[in-house]
Write a protein that holds these residues in place. Structure first.
Motif, PDB file in Angstrom:
ATOM      1  N   ILE A  66       0.833  -1.207   0.000  1.00 21.62           N
ATOM      2  CA  ILE A  66       0.000   0.000   0.000  1.00 21.62           C
ATOM      3  C   ILE A  66       0.865   1.253   0.000  1.00 21.62           C
ATOM      4  O   ILE A  66       0.588   2.219  -0.726  1.00 21.62           O
ATOM      5  N   TRP A  67       1.932   1.252   0.817  1.00 23.23           N
ATOM      6  CA  TRP A  67       2.832   2.404   0.839  1.00 23.23           C
ATOM      7  C   TRP A  67       3.466   2.626  -0.534  1.00 23.23           C
ATOM      8  O   TRP A  67       3.560   3.750  -1.012  1.00 23.23           O
ATOM      9  N   HIS A  68       3.879   1.541  -1.177  1.00 25.01           N
ATOM     10  CA  HIS A  68       4.465   1.640  -2.519  1.00 25.01           C
ATOM     11  C   HIS A  68       3.449   2.203  -3.504  1.00 25.01           C
ATOM     12  O   HIS A  68       3.782   3.032  -4.361  1.00 25.01           O
ATOM     13  N   MET A  69       2.196   1.760  -3.395  1.00 24.27           N
ATOM     14  CA  MET A  69       1.143   2.241  -4.279  1.00 24.27           C
ATOM     15  C   MET A  69       0.937   3.747  -4.111  1.00 24.27           C
ATOM     16  O   MET A  69       0.809   4.479  -5.107  1.00 24.27           O
ATOM     17  N   LEU A  70       0.909   4.217  -2.869  1.00 24.76           N
ATOM     18  CA  LEU A  70       0.717   5.647  -2.627  1.00 24.76           C
ATOM     19  C   LEU A  70       1.875   6.462  -3.193  1.00 24.76           C
ATOM     20  O   LEU A  70       1.676   7.544  -3.755  1.00 24.76           O
ATOM     21  N   TRP A  71       3.082   5.949  -3.032  1.00 24.50           N
ATOM     22  CA  TRP A  71       4.259   6.626  -3.595  1.00 24.50           C
ATOM     23  C   TRP A  71       4.143   6.714  -5.118  1.00 24.50           C
ATOM     24  O   TRP A  71       4.421   7.747  -5.717  1.00 24.50           O
ATOM     25  N   ARG A  72       3.697   5.615  -5.743  1.00 27.92           N
ATOM     26  CA  ARG A  72       3.578   5.584  -7.204  1.00 27.92           C
ATOM     27  C   ARG A  72       2.475   6.511  -7.688  1.00 27.92           C
ATOM     28  O   ARG A  72       2.650   7.235  -8.677  1.00 27.92           O
ATOM     29  N   ILE A  73       1.320   6.496  -7.013  1.00 26.54           N
ATOM     30  CA  ILE A  73       0.213   7.369  -7.407  1.00 26.54           C
ATOM     31  C   ILE A  73       0.631   8.830  -7.314  1.00 26.54           C
ATOM     32  O   ILE A  73       0.330   9.636  -8.208  1.00 26.54           O
ATOM     33  N   ARG A  74       1.330   9.150  -6.254  1.00 22.73           N
ATOM     34  CA  ARG A  74       1.761  10.534  -6.043  1.00 22.73           C
ATOM     35  C   ARG A  74       2.680  11.013  -7.169  1.00 22.73           C
ATOM     36  O   ARG A  74       2.654  12.188  -7.550  1.00 22.73           O
ATOM     37  N   ASN A  75       3.481  10.097  -7.712  1.00 22.79           N
ATOM     38  CA  ASN A  75       4.459  10.476  -8.734  1.00 22.79           C
ATOM     39  C   ASN A  75       3.992  10.234 -10.166  1.00 22.79           C
ATOM     40  O   ASN A  75       4.365  10.983 -11.069  1.00 22.79           O
ATOM     41  N   GLY A  77       0.492   8.751 -11.014  1.00 24.75           N
ATOM     42  CA  GLY A  77      -0.949   8.741 -11.248  1.00 24.75           C
ATOM     43  C   GLY A  77      -1.463   7.350 -11.533  1.00 24.75           C
ATOM     44  O   GLY A  77      -0.725   6.433 -11.872  1.00 24.75           O
ATOM     45  N   GLY A  78      -2.775   7.183 -11.412  1.00 26.85           N
ATOM     46  CA  GLY A  78      -3.411   5.902 -11.713  1.00 26.85           C
ATOM     47  C   GLY A  78      -3.450   4.987 -10.506  1.00 26.85           C
ATOM     48  O   GLY A  78      -2.448   4.828  -9.805  1.00 26.85           O
ATOM     49  N   GLU A  79      -4.586   4.368 -10.250  1.00 31.03           N
ATOM     50  CA  GLU A  79      -4.744   3.519  -9.078  1.00 31.03           C
ATOM     51  C   GLU A  79      -4.739   2.033  -9.406  1.00 31.03           C
ATOM     52  O   GLU A  79      -5.007   1.210  -8.546  1.00 31.03           O
ATOM     53  N   ARG A  80      -4.418   1.679 -10.656  1.00 28.23           N
ATOM     54  CA  ARG A  80      -4.288   0.262 -10.972  1.00 28.23           C
ATOM     55  C   ARG A  80      -2.964  -0.237 -10.438  1.00 28.23           C
ATOM     56  O   ARG A  80      -1.961   0.467 -10.433  1.00 28.23           O
ATOM     57  N   LEU A  81      -2.960  -1.490  -9.972  1.00 28.15           N
ATOM     58  CA  LEU A  81      -1.790  -2.037  -9.297  1.00 28.15           C
ATOM     59  C   LEU A  81      -0.681  -2.375 -10.283  1.00 28.15           C
ATOM     60  O   LEU A  81      -0.949  -2.858 -11.388  1.00 28.15           O
ATOM     61  N   ASP A  82       0.580  -2.143  -9.872  1.00 26.69           N
ATOM     62  CA  ASP A  82       1.693  -2.571 -10.702  1.00 26.69           C
ATOM     63  C   ASP A  82       2.129  -3.968 -10.262  1.00 26.69           C
ATOM     64  O   ASP A  82       1.527  -4.582  -9.375  1.00 26.69           O
ATOM     65  N   ARG A  83       3.195  -4.500 -10.857  1.00 20.34           N
ATOM     66  CA  ARG A  83       3.612  -5.872 -10.577  1.00 20.34           C
ATOM     67  C   ARG A  83       4.025  -6.068  -9.121  1.00 20.34           C
ATOM     68  O   ARG A  83       3.710  -7.087  -8.503  1.00 20.34           O
ATOM     69  N   PHE A  84       4.758  -5.093  -8.577  1.00 22.33           N
ATOM     70  CA  PHE A  84       5.206  -5.206  -7.188  1.00 22.33           C
ATOM     71  C   PHE A  84       4.010  -5.297  -6.251  1.00 22.33           C
ATOM     72  O   PHE A  84       3.983  -6.128  -5.331  1.00 22.33           O
ATOM     73  N   GLU A  85       3.018  -4.450  -6.457  1.00 27.37           N
ATOM     74  CA  GLU A  85       1.847  -4.422  -5.592  1.00 27.37           C
ATOM     75  C   GLU A  85       1.015  -5.692  -5.728  1.00 27.37           C
ATOM     76  O   GLU A  85       0.489  -6.222  -4.735  1.00 27.37           O
ATOM     77  N   GLN A  86       0.913  -6.211  -6.959  1.00 22.43           N
ATOM     78  CA  GLN A  86       0.196  -7.461  -7.157  1.00 22.43           C
ATOM     79  C   GLN A  86       0.932  -8.616  -6.488  1.00 22.43           C
ATOM     80  O   GLN A  86       0.316  -9.499  -5.888  1.00 22.43           O
ATOM     81  N   ARG A  87       2.273  -8.600  -6.592  1.00 23.18           N
ATOM     82  CA  ARG A  87       3.068  -9.642  -5.951  1.00 23.18           C
ATOM     83  C   ARG A  87       2.921  -9.578  -4.431  1.00 23.18           C
ATOM     84  O   ARG A  87       2.827 -10.617  -3.759  1.00 23.18           O
ATOM     85  N   ALA A  88       2.883  -8.357  -3.892  1.00 22.44           N
ATOM     86  CA  ALA A  88       2.707  -8.193  -2.445  1.00 22.44           C
ATOM     87  C   ALA A  88       1.355  -8.743  -2.009  1.00 22.44           C
ATOM     88  O   ALA A  88       1.246  -9.388  -0.955  1.00 22.44           O
TER      89      ALA A  88
END
Length: 227
Positions: A66-75, A77-88
């Motif tokens: 979740i922390w990684h997702m927030l960092w990515r969204i902030r930089n 955009g987009g709320e779809r999960l990336d590979r790291f978040e899906q793996r987590a």
């Protein structure tokens, strides 16, 4: 129809920084809670407190995603999960399933043997602290999620409610044994915690499959966003 990056409907760096801080608080709180709960769970032979502690460690993996997702969204955009978040999420789901199986087997054996914990005092203390902490985190996450119009952050708040439910179960099981001396209450509490862990594991896999965190814990996550 293209999906809208909901987190960027209302750009606010300070709010995203606060959301990230809340995620970090959740991670470090779960680490501390897990260490204390596992230690006192083993010392007091309380399976419900021990299982609660293991759940906290699994929540750490989810929190990192979740922390990684927030960092990515902030930089980006987009709320779809990336590979790291899906793996987590998949790792979290698998860990919850293993924890469920372990708690189920151990609790049934304890019930059969009539096992009684040495003490559930710390289960009461830890559960009360957790209830207060989770309630405060839920309020903060819902507030920032609404201000950013972020369904992902609101979903994280909903998942924190699942942690609150676990804390309530621990409190009932621990206080119940303290008041009645019925050892089976601790084992039943561990079984219920295992059931909630199974639900969390199922939801983690559903979110990973859907590629989105923007769904409510306890609800359906199986539908994917249209591109």
């Amino acid at each position: 129809m293209a999906s809208t990056p909901l987190g960027f409907i209302n750009k606010n760096p300070k709010l995203y920084a606060w959301a990230s801080t809340l995620a970090l608080i959740t991670i470090f709180y779960n680490i501390a809670e897990g260490l204390v709960s596992v230690f006192f769970g083993l010392e007091g032979e309380s399976m419900s407190l021990f299982g609660f502690g293991l759940d906290s460690f699994v929540e750490v993996v989810s929190g990192i995603g979740i922390w990684h997702m927030l960092w990515r969204i902030r930089n980006n955009g987009g709320e779809r999960l990336d590979r790291f978040e899906q793996r987590a999420l998949r790792t979290t789901g698998a860990a919850f399933y293993v924890l469920t199986a372990g708690l189920a087997v151990t609790s049934v054996i304890d019930l059969y043997r009539g096992h009684k914990p040495e003490s559930t005092f710390w289960g009461i203390v830890i559960s009360v602290i957790s209830i207060v902490s989770m309630w405060a985190l839920i309020r903060a996450k819902v507030s920032v999620g609404k201000k950013l119009n972020s369904q992902a952050i609101l979903s994280d708040a909903a998942c924190t409610r699942a942690c609150l439910q676990l804390s309530v179960v621990l409190l009932i099981a621990s206080a119940g044994y303290k008041l009645t001396g019925i050892g089976g209450l601790d084992s039943v509490g561990a079984l219920i915690i295992g059931g909630l862990c199974f639900r969390e594991g199922k939801e983690a896999f559903e979110k990973a499959k859907a590629g989105s965190l923007a769904c409510t814990c306890g609800g359906s996550c199986g539908t994917t966003e249209k591109r």
